[in-house]
Design a protein around this motif. Structure first.
Motif, PDB file in Angstrom:
ATOM      1  N   SER A   1      -4.207 -32.988 -52.667  1.00  0.00           N
ATOM      2  CA  SER A   1      -2.985 -32.567 -52.795  1.00  0.00           C
ATOM      3  C   SER A   1      -1.972 -33.586 -52.938  1.00  0.00           C
ATOM      4  O   SER A   1      -0.955 -33.508 -53.687  1.00  0.00           O
TER       5      SER A   1
ATOM      6  N   SER B   1     -12.056 -34.744 -59.307  1.00  0.00           N
ATOM      7  CA  SER B   1     -10.499 -34.994 -58.819  1.00  0.00           C
ATOM      8  C   SER B   1     -10.516 -36.626 -58.721  1.00  0.00           C
ATOM      9  O   SER B   1      -9.648 -37.178 -58.908  1.00  0.00           O
TER      10      SER B   1
ATOM     11  N   TYR C   1      -7.267 -29.925 -59.820  1.00  0.00           N
ATOM     12  CA  TYR C   1      -6.654 -29.795 -58.495  1.00  0.00           C
ATOM     13  C   TYR C   1      -6.513 -28.515 -57.844  1.00  0.00           C
ATOM     14  O   TYR C   1      -6.838 -28.365 -56.580  1.00  0.00           O
ATOM     15  N   CYS C   2      -5.818 -27.678 -58.612  1.00  0.00           N
ATOM     16  CA  CYS C   2      -5.746 -26.336 -58.249  1.00  0.00           C
ATOM     17  C   CYS C   2      -6.775 -25.724 -57.626  1.00  0.00           C
ATOM     18  O   CYS C   2      -6.999 -25.148 -56.642  1.00  0.00           O
TER      19      CYS C   2
ATOM     20  N   PHE D   1      -4.206 -31.154 -63.259  1.00  0.00           N
ATOM     21  CA  PHE D   1      -3.561 -30.138 -62.412  1.00  0.00           C
ATOM     22  C   PHE D   1      -4.304 -28.902 -62.098  1.00  0.00           C
ATOM     23  O   PHE D   1      -4.390 -28.323 -61.064  1.00  0.00           O
TER      24      PHE D   1
ATOM     25  N   LEU E   1      -2.258 -33.959 -56.568  1.00  0.00           N
ATOM     26  CA  LEU E   1      -1.511 -32.581 -57.394  1.00  0.00           C
ATOM     27  C   LEU E   1       0.045 -32.943 -57.447  1.00  0.00           C
ATOM     28  O   LEU E   1       0.514 -32.541 -58.414  1.00  0.00           O
TER      29      LEU E   1
END
Length: 352
Positions: A222, A16, A33-34, A30, A225
C-alpha cells in the motif's frame, strides 16, 4: 479462484519488492500493486470466513470488516503522510459508496439469482439504519454546515471533537451488539443457521497468523501504491477525487467484496449484510475519526469536511440502503438498484 489468488500472491509480492527497488514504470507497478493487494485481500477474506464459522455471524462480519478496512486505513495513513488529504477524504467517500452500493448490491444481486428471497436479521437491519443515519448523515453533514463561518483552527477543533464522539459511540455500539444484547434479537433463520455445522477452511490460529502476515504485506504494498497515484492520475487523466472514490476504494475493499458475495451465494445473508453495512459504519464512525486524529501528527491536518458531491452521494447511498434493508429481506432486483446507483455516481465522479 483460490489457486489464482495464491499464484498472484506468490508472484505479486516479490514483483512488488523487485519493481520498487529497480524503479520500474509507475503504471506497471500500479497494476502489480493493485492485483497483489486484491489477492492478499482474498486471503484475509478466507481467514475471516474461517473465524466467522467459529465465532458466529456478527463477530465474523466484524472481523471481516475490520481487517478489510485495515487495508484502506493503511493506504490512507501513507496518503496523509504525503499530504494527499483530498485522496483520503475521497477514499472514505468511496468506501462508504462501495460498501453500501457495490458490495451490498453485488451480494443482493448474485445471491438473488440463486434464491428468490433472502432473509437476514431485521432487528440488526433496523439497528444499523439508526447508526447509518447518525454516522453518515449527522456526523458528516453537520460539520459541513457549521464550519461555513468557522476559522481553520476552529474547524479542525470541531472535527477532532466530532471524531472522539464518533469513536466512543462506535465502541458503545460494539458493546451493545456483542456483549449486553448479544443473542437478544434473534430471528428464526438466524437460530436455524446456528445449528448448521460447517467446517472452517483453516483453524483459528492458522487463520489469525494468515491475517497478520497478509496485513503486514498489504501495508508494504500500500505504501508503494500511494507513490504511484500522481503519475498514474496524469497518465490516465484521473482526478484526485476519482482515484480516491473509485480506485482506492475498490482496491482497499477487495476483501469485503469477495467475502460478502461468497456469503450471499451460500445464503448466509446475515454475514453478507454485516460485512457491507458493518464495514460502512466502521469507516464512518471509526476509520474516518481515527484518520482525523492521526493527521494531527503530520504537517497537514485533515478536518472532517467533505465536498458537496461527496456528501450528497454518501447521504443518498445511506438512505437507499436504509429503505431497502429495513424489511430484513432482499432479492436480485434490489441488488440491481444499488448497483445502478453506484454506476451513476461513478460516472459523475469520473466526469467531475
Amino acid at each position: 479462484m483460490n489457486k489464482v489468488f495464491s499464484v498472484l500472491v506468490l508472484v505479486g509480492v516479490p514483483l512488488s519488492i523487485i519493481g520498487a527497488l529497480m524503479h520500474w514504470s509507475s503504471i506497471l507497478m500500479f497494476i502489480i500493486y493493485c492485483l497483489t493487494i486484491i489477492a492478499l485481500a482474498s486471503f484475509m477474506g478466507r481467514a475471516t470466513e474461517s473465524l466467522a464459522i467459529v465465532a458466529g455471524p456478527r463477530i465474523g462480519g466484524l472481523l471481516n470488516a475490520t481487517f478489510g478496512n485495515a487495508v484502506e486505513l493503511i493506504i490512507s495513513i501513507f496518503a496523509l503522510r504525503e499530504g494527499l488529504i483530498g485522496v483520503v477524504l475521497a477514499s472514505l467517500t468511496g468506501s462508504v459508496l462501495g460498501n453500501l452500493l457495490l458490495v451490498a448490491g453485488l451480494s443482493f444481486f448474485v445471491g438473488g439469482l440463486k434464491y428468490k428471497r433472502q432473509k437476514f436479521n431485521v432487528y440488526d437491519a433496523r439497528h444499523n439504519s439508526g447508526l447509518l443515519m447518525f454516522g453518515v448523515i449527522v456526523a458528516f453533514v453537520i460539520p459541513e454546515i457549521f464550519t461555513k463561518t468557522m476559522s481553520k483552527s476552529d474547524t479542525l477543533n470541531f472535527s477532532v471533537g466530532i471524531s472522539i464522539i464518533l469513536i466512543v459511540l462506535y465502541l458503545a455500539a460494539l458493546l451493545f451488539k456483542l456483549v449486553t444484547h448479544r443473542g437478544v434479537y434473534l430471528t428464526d433463520n438466524v437460530a436455524e443457521d446456528r445449528h448448521e455445522e460447517e467446517e472452517p477452511e483453516w483453524g483459528k490460529w492458522k487463520a489469525l497468523i494468515i491475517l497478520a502476515i497478509a496485513t503486514v504485506a498489504v501495508g508494504y504494498v500500500s505504501e508503494k501504491l500511494v507513490d504511484t497515484f500522481h503519475t498514474v492520475g496524469e497518465a490516465f487523466g484521473w482526478t484526485e477525487l476519482f482515484i480516491g472514490v473509485v480506485i482506492v476504494a475498490i482496491v482497499g475493499n477487495a476483501a469485503e467484496h469477495a467475502s460478502a458475495i461468497i456469503m450471499a451465494i451460500k445464503n448466509k445473508m446475515d454475514i453478507a449484510v454485516e460485512i457491507a453495512i458493518g464495514s460502512t459504519l466502521q469507516v464512518a464512525m471509526f476509520v474516518a475519526p481515527v484518520l482525523v486524529l492521526i493527521s494531527l501528527m503530520f504537517p497537514v491536518s485533515m478536518p472532517l469536511i467533505f465536498s458537496m458531491p461527496e456528501l450528497i452521494a454518501m447521504v443518498t447511498a445511506a438512505l437507499l440502503m436504509i429503505i431497502l434493508s429495513n424489511d430484513g429481506e432482499t432479492n436480485w432486483f434490489e441488488g440491481a438498484t444499488l448497483l445502478a446507483a453506484y454506476l451513476i455516481m461513478g460516472i459523475g465522479f469520473y466526469l467531475l
